[in-house]
Scaffold this motif. Structure first.
Motif, mmCIF file in Angstrom:
data_model
loop_
_atom_site.group_PDB
_atom_site.id
_atom_site.type_symbol
_atom_site.label_atom_id
_atom_site.label_comp_id
_atom_site.label_asym_id
_atom_site.label_seq_id
_atom_site.Cartn_x
_atom_site.Cartn_y
_atom_site.Cartn_z
ATOM 1 N N GLU A 163 0.842 -1.204 0.000
ATOM 2 C CA GLU A 163 0.000 0.000 0.000
ATOM 3 C C GLU A 163 0.880 1.257 0.000
ATOM 4 O O GLU A 163 0.636 2.201 -0.765
ATOM 5 N N TYR A 183 -6.885 -3.185 -8.615
ATOM 6 C CA TYR A 183 -7.957 -2.653 -9.457
ATOM 7 C C TYR A 183 -7.829 -1.146 -9.699
ATOM 8 O O TYR A 183 -8.393 -0.609 -10.637
ATOM 9 N N GLN A 184 -7.151 -0.450 -8.783
ATOM 10 C CA GLN A 184 -7.186 1.009 -8.795
ATOM 11 C C GLN A 184 -6.195 1.572 -9.805
ATOM 12 O O GLN A 184 -5.007 1.252 -9.753
ATOM 13 N N TYR A 196 -2.323 4.136 -9.110
ATOM 14 C CA TYR A 196 -1.521 3.730 -7.949
ATOM 15 C C TYR A 196 -0.455 2.749 -8.408
ATOM 16 O O TYR A 196 -0.765 1.738 -9.029
ATOM 17 N N ILE A 254 -5.815 -3.562 -13.062
ATOM 18 C CA ILE A 254 -6.583 -4.632 -13.711
ATOM 19 C C ILE A 254 -7.498 -4.044 -14.784
ATOM 20 O O ILE A 254 -7.615 -4.582 -15.892
ATOM 21 N N LEU A 255 -8.135 -2.923 -14.470
ATOM 22 C CA LEU A 255 -9.046 -2.304 -15.433
ATOM 23 C C LEU A 255 -8.302 -1.901 -16.714
ATOM 24 O O LEU A 255 -8.814 -2.085 -17.831
ATOM 25 N N ARG A 273 -7.357 -5.058 -18.706
ATOM 26 C CA ARG A 273 -8.496 -5.594 -19.465
ATOM 27 C C ARG A 273 -8.692 -4.808 -20.759
ATOM 28 O O ARG A 273 -8.935 -5.382 -21.824
ATOM 29 N N ASP A 290 -10.080 -11.264 -11.656
ATOM 30 C CA ASP A 290 -10.843 -11.352 -10.407
ATOM 31 C C ASP A 290 -10.514 -12.652 -9.678
ATOM 32 O O ASP A 290 -10.349 -12.687 -8.463
ATOM 33 N N LEU A 345 -18.579 -2.177 -10.057
ATOM 34 C CA LEU A 345 -17.394 -1.343 -10.305
ATOM 35 C C LEU A 345 -16.805 -0.880 -8.971
ATOM 36 O O LEU A 345 -15.587 -0.905 -8.767
ATOM 37 N N ARG A 392 -17.197 -2.369 -6.074
ATOM 38 C CA ARG A 392 -16.629 -3.525 -5.378
ATOM 39 C C ARG A 392 -15.167 -3.696 -5.801
ATOM 40 O O ARG A 392 -14.277 -3.844 -4.964
ATOM 41 N N GLN A 393 -14.941 -3.637 -7.109
ATOM 42 C CA GLN A 393 -13.581 -3.828 -7.594
ATOM 43 C C GLN A 393 -12.679 -2.681 -7.145
ATOM 44 O O GLN A 393 -11.591 -2.901 -6.608
ATOM 45 N N TRP A 394 -13.144 -1.472 -7.348
ATOM 46 C CA TRP A 394 -12.331 -0.291 -7.025
ATOM 47 C C TRP A 394 -11.977 -0.222 -5.531
ATOM 48 O O TRP A 394 -10.873 0.184 -5.164
ATOM 49 N N SER A 395 -12.907 -0.637 -4.682
ATOM 50 C CA SER A 395 -12.651 -0.506 -3.249
ATOM 51 C C SER A 395 -11.863 -1.687 -2.678
ATOM 52 O O SER A 395 -11.346 -1.608 -1.566
ATOM 53 N N SER A 396 -11.742 -2.786 -3.455
ATOM 54 C CA SER A 396 -11.070 -3.976 -2.935
ATOM 55 C C SER A 396 -9.569 -3.730 -2.780
ATOM 56 O O SER A 396 -8.882 -3.437 -3.751
ATOM 57 N N LEU A 397 -9.068 -3.854 -1.553
ATOM 58 C CA LEU A 397 -7.660 -3.612 -1.221
ATOM 59 C C LEU A 397 -7.183 -2.277 -1.798
ATOM 60 O O LEU A 397 -6.099 -2.203 -2.386
ATOM 61 N N HIS A 398 -7.991 -1.254 -1.653
ATOM 62 C CA HIS A 398 -7.555 0.069 -2.115
ATOM 63 C C HIS A 398 -6.333 0.484 -1.299
ATOM 64 O O HIS A 398 -6.385 0.524 -0.072
#
Lengths: 168, 557
Positions: A113, A148-149, A152, A158-159, A162, B8, B148, B150-156
């Motif tokens: 993190e 996913y973010q 960072y 991931i987005l 894809r 995922d 969306l 769910r993905q964005w907030s996962s392990l942010h």
């Protein structure tokens, strides 16, 4: 104090100082509290200068010194206080390109993190380093390989991956 | 519904492995108990009164048959043969062993499920309208937005150590069934009045707990494609400035309240102006990819009315009552959504046995396109049932003990686990719910009383949402004895309101009688067809206070 980077432990070459007197008496790279930043820059030493900042410091209070310093140590009062992560993100956005250090009793699980938010290294108190050897930090950093973010870390989210896969 | 892709899948597997190593590092002393605690909480693992409790995420309340079967298996193998659905559309197991948890997580990952962020000071599992994709008053299906998020907030990386927990709810409909005004962030999908473009109304700073507050609108219209960057700005302001000196003042609602909505908006907009939105927001094609998973199932073209169902209802008053009470109008002609009550009279609100889960999975697979939903009222929904099939579904539900026709009625009570399970509780909740339900067991009488939501919390943390119950019951401890405060007039919908205290606290034994008294007053005061909450709004608390005081004083009604 142990300093952990993504490639392993490195020596801590900055000496923490507490008062303006130390500016003349202490040799080598210094880590000065923000309150002494002006005096430290004035002293025009030839050695490297780092600033130690509390995690609720405004970026505007640090930015004037960006050109004169090569390290900012953001102090984490406890591992569960995440303010330093947002400060790191804002410091990078404001253009700070030097070393960014998270300093305090963090845990290995936070390494990824901290790096993703713009930190380069973690400075740990010895008690923490003794319980959580550097090998644990390096292992914890890589255990979740994707995020996913967007925005960072250096690698794509991931987005974004894809999207790239769809474009072939 | 959404299906995991390779990313995922790998992410959730790696998260399980991460937790496995965290448990190992706790056991070998690398992590102190204080350090391990937030790590296990972020994986849904609580230490309760008698044992560990594992809270499993049911993202925006959607499940398929295979997933429910897996939950049945876990319940049988690692718990006491049942699970408990919560007010945030999740499922809790109350009796797992710590050593088994990583294996349970593997079983969950096998069916695309996890426990990520079902607790801890992070962005929690995102909730949504249980009638998403069904309701006629829907502007847009909220589930793609929720997925969306769910993905964005996962392990942010930046928002995993917030001052306090953070809950987001999404609705896409005019009538709010997701209680967005009592969440840290509530999102309502809406169309721009001039351009017709899709976007969100953003509500911040609602919440229940010790200091209940209704959320404030901080953006009336946020263009849809700006969602993630804007939320990043909100979260950064909260992470940097939310109070950390007192955990009871650490939620974003307190920050908004202390600095004022206007100043909060100013700070968020200032942060947002500095963000490089395109580097944060989801690519349009990714949003579209997610949305495709929520396309309507392959409905048959059917007439609106079903002669089969109409005839069966005429022949069977029980079926008729069930459809009248638990049916929800579907936008697709010839289909109906059915609420499946987990509130049988005398049962534990939200509990479901492994046997029932399997039976229900069968029903969902056969009659509802293999889809089911969890509601924030601790019930389930069969989202897409052909009206022609409803009589058969009703028989199958009856056989599984799942045909209680009380959706939205006085016995459809929300209750937190209370002192039977929870280490924080100051009073029992479940037995109170059971006693009230017994008092109103007669189905005809319930139907006569009409819509009435009772919500019970066993402590001031308000997990049973008592503040927004039409009748709220709060269990406290007073001189070593359980004591219950009653509020009236709460509402979690678009007309959100906090209930007001009716009078002094009363003993547990007196609660069912007090509810009878309140209902009796309502029946006397109501005008034709007026629902309980509307009577309270029109008549105010006075008539209810008078009869309640008389009841407390022991006077005959």
């Amino acid at each position: 104090m142990t300093v952990v980077t993504p490639t392993g432990e490195v020596p801590n070459d900055y000496v923490r100082i507490e008062s303006a007197d130390d500016l003349t008496t202490v040799q080598g790279p210094l880590l000065a509290p923000l309150a002494l930043a002006g005096a430290a820059v004035e002293a025009r030493r030839n050695d490297r200068l780092g600033l130690s900042v509390a995690n609720d410091t405004k970026v505007d209070a640090i930015a004037p010194f960006f050109d004169a310093i090569d390290l900012i140590a953001v102090e984490f009062p406890s591992f569960s206080d995440g303010r330093g992560l947002s400060l790191a993100k804002r410091l990078r956005r404001a253009g700070f390109a030097g070393r960014l250090r998270a300093s305090g009793p963090l845990i290995a699980d936070q390494f990824a993190e901290a790096l993703a938010c713009g930190f380069d290294e973690i400075q740990l108190p010895e008690t923490m380093a003794a319980r959580q050897p550097v090998a644990q930090w390096l292992a914890a950093k890589d255990i979740v390989t994707e995020h996913y973010q967007s925005g960072y870390g250096a690698d794509r989210s991931i987005l974004q991956k894809r999207l790239a896969a769809r474009k072939g | 519904m959404y299906r995991y892709d390779e990313f995922d899948e790998r992410f959730v597997r790696e998260r399980v492995q991460q937790f496995r190593t965290q448990v190992e590092r706790r056991l070998d002393g690398s992590l102190s108990d204080d350090e391990f605690k937030p790590l296990r909480l972020k994986n849904g693992l609580y230490l309760q009164l008698h044992a560990y409790m594992l809270r499993i995420a049911v993202p925006y309340g959607t499940l398929n048959g295979k997933q429910l079967r897996q939950l049945a298996l876990i319940g049988e193998r690692y718990d006491k043969g049942y699970g408990h659905f919560t007010t945030r559309q999740n499922l809790q197991f109350n009796w797992p062993q710590l050593k088994d948890v990583p294996d349970i997580l593997d079983l969950l990952a096998d069916v695309e499920m996890h426990c990520i962020q079902t607790s801890g000071n992070c962005i929690r599992n995102v909730t949504a309208d249980q009638f998403a994709g069904i309701a006629k008053d829907e502007v847009e299906d909220p589930r793609p937005t929720a997925e969306l998020l769910r993905q964005w907030s996962s392990l942010h990386p930046e928002f995993a150590w917030l001052p306090r927990k953070f809950k987001i709810a999404v609705t896409g409909a005019e009538h709010d069934r997701a209680a967005i005004k009592v969440h840290d962030i509530g999102l309502k999908v809406r169309r721009h009045p001039d351009t017709g473009a899709t976007g969100y109304q953003v509500v911040v700073g609602g919440g229940l707990g010790r200091t209940p507050m209704i959320g404030k609108v901080i953006r009336d219209f946020l263009p849809k494609d700006e969602l993630l960057a804007y939320l990043e700005a909100v979260m950064r302001v909260y992470n940097a400035e939310g109070r950390r000196d007192n955990k009871y003042k650490a939620r974003v609602k307190i920050l908004v309240h202390e600095i004022g909505t206007e100043e909060f908006v100013r700070r968020v907009e200032a942060e947002y102006a500095q963000l490089d939105g395109p580097t944060v927001n989801a690519p349009e094609s990714e949003v579209a990819r997610i949305a495709r998973y929520f396309a309507p199932p392959a409905y048959e073209a059917l007439p609106e009315d079903s002669a089969v169902l109409d005839a069966a209802r005429r022949a069977d008053p029980a079926l008729d009552a069930f459809v009248a009470q638990n049916g929800f109008a579907h936008r697709q002609p010839g289909y109906l959504a059915l609420t499946i009550s987990l509130k049988p009279v005398g049962g534990v609100p939200g509990d479901m046995t492994s046997e029932q889960m399997r039976a229900f999975a069968d029903i969902a697979e056969r009659y509802s396109f293999d889809e089911l939903r969890v509601t924030h009222a601790q019930n389930l929904v069969l989202p897409h049932v052909r009206k022609d099939d409803v009589p058969r579904v009703f028989e199958a539900l009856k056989a599984a003990g799942l045909a209680t026709a009380n959706s939205g009625l006085v016995t459809d009570i929300i209750a937190c686990p209370g002192m039977d399970y929870c280490a924080l509780a100051t009073a029992r909740s479940i037995p109170i719910a059971q006693e009230i339900a017994k008092s109103f067991a007669d189905e005809r009488r319930q139907a006569e009383i009409g819509p009435l939501q009772i919500k019970i919390s066993g402590c001031i943390n308000a997990c049973g949402h008592h503040h927004v119950g039409h009748i709220g019951i709060l269990g406290l401890e007073k001189s070593g004895k359980e004591n219950y405060q009653i509020t009236l007039g709460g509402d979690a919908t678009e007309a959100a309101a906090l209930g007001e205290r009716l009078g002094p606290g009363i003993d547990a034994e007196a609660v069912p009688g007090a509810i009878e008294t309140i209902v009796g007053t309502y029946l006397k005061v109501r005008t034709d067809g007026e629902a309980f909450i509307d009577t309270v709004r029109r008549a105010g608390l006075d008539p209810f206070k008078a009869s309640f005081d008389a009841y407390v004083a022991g006077e005959p009604a």
